[in-house]
Scaffold this motif. Structure first.
Motif, PDB file in Angstrom:
ATOM      1  N   THR A   1       5.820 -11.662 -10.234  1.00  0.00           N
ATOM      2  CA  THR A   1       4.389 -11.587  -9.761  1.00  0.00           C
ATOM      3  C   THR A   1       4.217 -10.916  -8.476  1.00  0.00           C
ATOM      4  OG1 THR A   1       4.001 -13.822 -10.748  1.00  0.00           O
ATOM      5  CG2 THR A   1       2.471 -13.175  -9.151  1.00  0.00           C
ATOM      6  N   LEU A   2       3.067 -10.030  -8.433  1.00  0.00           N
ATOM      7  CA  LEU A   2       2.990  -9.115  -7.555  1.00  0.00           C
ATOM      8  C   LEU A   2       1.662  -9.559  -6.754  1.00  0.00           C
ATOM      9  CD1 LEU A   2       4.128  -5.540  -8.903  1.00  0.00           C
ATOM     10  CD2 LEU A   2       5.673  -7.125  -7.557  1.00  0.00           C
ATOM     11  N   ARG A   3       1.394  -9.412  -5.619  1.00  0.00           N
ATOM     12  CA  ARG A   3      -0.112  -9.717  -4.885  1.00  0.00           C
ATOM     13  C   ARG A   3      -0.193  -8.559  -3.970  1.00  0.00           C
ATOM     14  NH1 ARG A   3       3.313 -14.348  -5.219  1.00  0.00           N
ATOM     15  NH2 ARG A   3       2.540 -16.050  -5.897  1.00  0.00           N
ATOM     16  N   PHE A   4      -1.744  -8.371  -4.200  1.00  0.00           N
ATOM     17  CA  PHE A   4      -2.283  -7.353  -3.572  1.00  0.00           C
ATOM     18  C   PHE A   4      -3.477  -7.790  -2.830  1.00  0.00           C
ATOM     19  CE2 PHE A   4      -0.048  -5.537  -6.905  1.00  0.00           C
ATOM     20  CZ  PHE A   4       0.306  -4.219  -6.537  1.00  0.00           C
TER      21      PHE A   4
ATOM     22  N   ALA B   1      -2.334   1.000   2.602  1.00  0.00           N
ATOM     23  CA  ALA B   1      -1.471   0.389   3.233  1.00  0.00           C
ATOM     24  C   ALA B   1      -0.280  -0.047   2.575  1.00  0.00           C
ATOM     25  CB  ALA B   1      -2.020  -0.779   4.112  1.00  0.00           C
ATOM     26  N   ARG B   2       0.865  -0.307   2.985  1.00  0.00           N
ATOM     27  CA  ARG B   2       2.015  -0.736   2.486  1.00  0.00           C
ATOM     28  C   ARG B   2       1.717  -2.293   2.252  1.00  0.00           C
ATOM     29  NH1 ARG B   2       5.961   2.113   4.650  1.00  0.00           N
ATOM     30  NH2 ARG B   2       6.640   3.257   2.746  1.00  0.00           N
ATOM     31  N   ASN B   3       1.328  -2.936   1.503  1.00  0.00           N
ATOM     32  CA  ASN B   3       0.874  -4.335   1.332  1.00  0.00           C
ATOM     33  C   ASN B   3       2.143  -5.266   1.661  1.00  0.00           C
ATOM     34  OD1 ASN B   3      -1.442  -6.035   0.600  1.00  0.00           O
ATOM     35  ND2 ASN B   3       0.276  -7.269  -0.168  1.00  0.00           N
ATOM     36  N   ASN B   4       3.395  -4.846   1.078  1.00  0.00           N
ATOM     37  CA  ASN B   4       4.650  -5.691   1.490  1.00  0.00           C
ATOM     38  C   ASN B   4       5.097  -5.532   2.862  1.00  0.00           C
ATOM     39  OD1 ASN B   4       5.282  -3.064   0.250  1.00  0.00           O
ATOM     40  ND2 ASN B   4       7.091  -3.322   0.915  1.00  0.00           N
ATOM     41  N   SER B   5       4.426  -4.664   3.818  1.00  0.00           N
ATOM     42  CA  SER B   5       4.624  -4.740   5.332  1.00  0.00           C
ATOM     43  C   SER B   5       4.282  -5.992   5.955  1.00  0.00           C
ATOM     44  CB  SER B   5       4.395  -3.438   5.876  1.00  0.00           C
ATOM     45  OG  SER B   5       3.152  -3.322   5.877  1.00  0.00           O
TER      46      SER B   5
ATOM     47  N   CYS C   1       4.593  -2.151  -2.531  1.00  0.00           N
ATOM     48  CA  CYS C   1       3.232  -2.393  -3.187  1.00  0.00           C
ATOM     49  C   CYS C   1       2.501  -1.707  -1.982  1.00  0.00           C
ATOM     50  CB  CYS C   1       2.819  -3.948  -3.329  1.00  0.00           C
ATOM     51  SG  CYS C   1       3.580  -4.889  -4.446  1.00  0.00           S
ATOM     52  N   TRP C   2       1.402  -0.866  -2.564  1.00  0.00           N
ATOM     53  CA  TRP C   2       0.399  -0.201  -1.644  1.00  0.00           C
ATOM     54  C   TRP C   2      -1.092  -0.366  -2.231  1.00  0.00           C
ATOM     55  CZ3 TRP C   2       0.553   3.508   2.329  1.00  0.00           C
ATOM     56  CH2 TRP C   2       1.800   3.569   2.736  1.00  0.00           C
ATOM     57  N   VAL C   3      -1.829  -0.558  -1.315  1.00  0.00           N
ATOM     58  CA  VAL C   3      -3.456  -0.809  -1.490  1.00  0.00           C
ATOM     59  C   VAL C   3      -4.072   0.423  -1.018  1.00  0.00           C
ATOM     60  CG1 VAL C   3      -5.358  -1.968  -1.049  1.00  0.00           C
ATOM     61  CG2 VAL C   3      -3.364  -3.381  -1.766  1.00  0.00           C
ATOM     62  N   ILE C   4      -4.813   1.375  -2.025  1.00  0.00           N
ATOM     63  CA  ILE C   4      -5.444   2.380  -1.371  1.00  0.00           C
ATOM     64  C   ILE C   4      -6.913   2.410  -1.744  1.00  0.00           C
ATOM     65  CG2 ILE C   4      -5.709   5.137  -1.994  1.00  0.00           C
ATOM     66  CD1 ILE C   4      -2.765   3.556  -3.660  1.00  0.00           C
ATOM     67  N   GLN C   5      -7.673   2.488  -0.551  1.00  0.00           N
ATOM     68  CA  GLN C   5      -9.049   2.387  -0.530  1.00  0.00           C
ATOM     69  C   GLN C   5      -9.649   3.765  -0.147  1.00  0.00           C
ATOM     70  OE1 GLN C   5      -9.786  -1.140   2.247  1.00  0.00           O
ATOM     71  NE2 GLN C   5      -9.510  -2.423   0.492  1.00  0.00           N
ATOM     72  N   ALA C   6     -10.936   3.780  -1.084  1.00  0.00           N
ATOM     73  CA  ALA C   6     -11.416   5.172  -0.990  1.00  0.00           C
ATOM     74  C   ALA C   6     -12.623   4.966  -0.181  1.00  0.00           C
ATOM     75  CB  ALA C   6     -12.270   5.557  -2.250  1.00  0.00           C
ATOM     76  N   GLU C   7     -12.809   6.064   0.830  1.00  0.00           N
ATOM     77  CA  GLU C   7     -13.772   6.123   1.805  1.00  0.00           C
ATOM     78  C   GLU C   7     -15.345   5.962   1.178  1.00  0.00           C
ATOM     79  OE1 GLU C   7     -16.211   8.583   3.109  1.00  0.00           O
ATOM     80  OE2 GLU C   7     -15.968   9.729   0.917  1.00  0.00           O
ATOM     81  N   PRO C   8     -16.175   5.263   1.911  1.00  0.00           N
ATOM     82  CA  PRO C   8     -17.644   5.055   1.238  1.00  0.00           C
ATOM     83  C   PRO C   8     -18.404   5.984   0.482  1.00  0.00           C
ATOM     84  CG  PRO C   8     -17.363   3.970   3.417  1.00  0.00           C
ATOM     85  CD  PRO C   8     -16.199   5.142   3.318  1.00  0.00           C
TER      86      PRO C   8
END
Length: 312
Positions: free
Chosen positions: A50-53, A201-205, A214-221
């Protein structure tokens, strides 16, 4: 009083917590499956794990004295921790961003998967309408929703409040969550303002997370707004491609990935702390009244509760 709170994010829970402490009977309702709002955590299953983001708010800071005290309490309980990668003042929930909200919800027991569509006021008090809404009456109602959702609910009852909500717009955000078979060849744990990528961001850090890369990538508005109606697969491919360009190296094989569209990701600011109509017993709280920060949501909910307690 018996008070209904619509929305079990940080603002609604903060408001409910203080009202309950003050002796009121509080009932919270939320269309989601668990407490979270913009602090939600997404789970994915991959290779038996199970991976969490943390796919919404990435971290928070504490400067308000009351919120600082609350964060210290959470830290003592082990449900928040420091995350130096985002800065010396950055805090995150542990083992997931929604940990503080889950803790607050335990005492308040919100009704989840209940979509409140509208409210009405009869001689017996406020009534809620929607899928799963109770049939009882309430002495007061609090709307703890994003401005765009609060406005139509307020319009039949308080035009002034509705107008403020209607003119306070949030920015959208497409977010991609991706787990990789091995660590990215990129030393920093965060990446900011790289073309279409506003944040990655490297979520696992973060403290208390699993070891899987695991990485979370968020686009700019603006990019998110221009691609708001694109399908998730197209967004996923595009943002992963932009991440590869930003770190200037090929991405490892993916073991899981997903894209999520936040229509109301980063709130605006109405220049108020909260709104409370004492005569009609209807109130509004949320980060969009103050500023787009987790702390603002907590402060807004708390201040509304104090205003209710002051006259009741």
């Amino acid at each position: 009083m018996r008070i209904a709170i619509i929305g079990a994010g940080m603002a609604g829970l903060s408001c409910g917590q203080r009202l309950a402490e003050g002796g009121h009977e509080v009932e919270l309702f939320d269309k989601g499956r668990a407490a979270g709002g913009r602090m939600s955590t997404r789970r994915m299953e991959a290779q038996g794990e199970t991976l969490r983001f943390d796919h919404g708010a990435q971290y928070f800071t504490a400067r308000d004295p009351g919120f600082t005290e609350q964060v210290r309490h959470w830290a003592d309980l082990g449900i928040v921790g420091r995350w130096p990668s985002a800065g010396p003042e950055a805090w995150v929930g542990t083992p997931a961003m929604n940990a503080p909200l889950r803790h607050m919800a335990e005492a308040l027991d919100p009704a989840f998967s209940v979509r409140i569509e509208s409210i009405s006021k009869q001689s017996g008090g406020w009534q809620l309408h929607g899928d799963g809404a109770p049939t009882k009456n309430y002495d007061a109602v609090v709307i703890a929703l994003p401005a765009e959702q609060a406005a139509p609910m307020l319009a039949p009852h308080d035009q002034s409040m509705a107008r403020i909500a209607d003119t306070t717009e949030a920015d959208p955000c497409w977010t991609v969550m991706a787990a990789f078979a091995q660590p990215l060849d990129f030393t920093p744990n965060t990446l900011r303002d790289q073309g279409p990528i506003g944040w990655a961001a490297r979520n696992n850090s973060k403290p208390g997370r699993e070891s899987q890369e695991c990485w979370v990538i968020q686009a700019e508005p603006e990019w998110s707004r221009n691609h708001l109606e694109d399908d998730a697969a197209t967004i996923e491919s595009a943002l992963l491609g932009h991440l590869e360009q930003a770190i200037e190296t090929s991405l490892p094989p993916r073991v899981a990935s997903s894209a999520h569209r936040w229509r109301y990701a980063r709130s605006g600011s109405a220049g108020k702390d909260y709104m409370w109509d004492k005569a009609n017993a209807i109130g509004v709280c949320g980060d969009w009244l103050i500023a787009p920060r987790v702390e603002s949501a907590w402060v807004s909910g708390r201040m509304l509760a104090e205003a209710v307690l002051e006259v009741n």
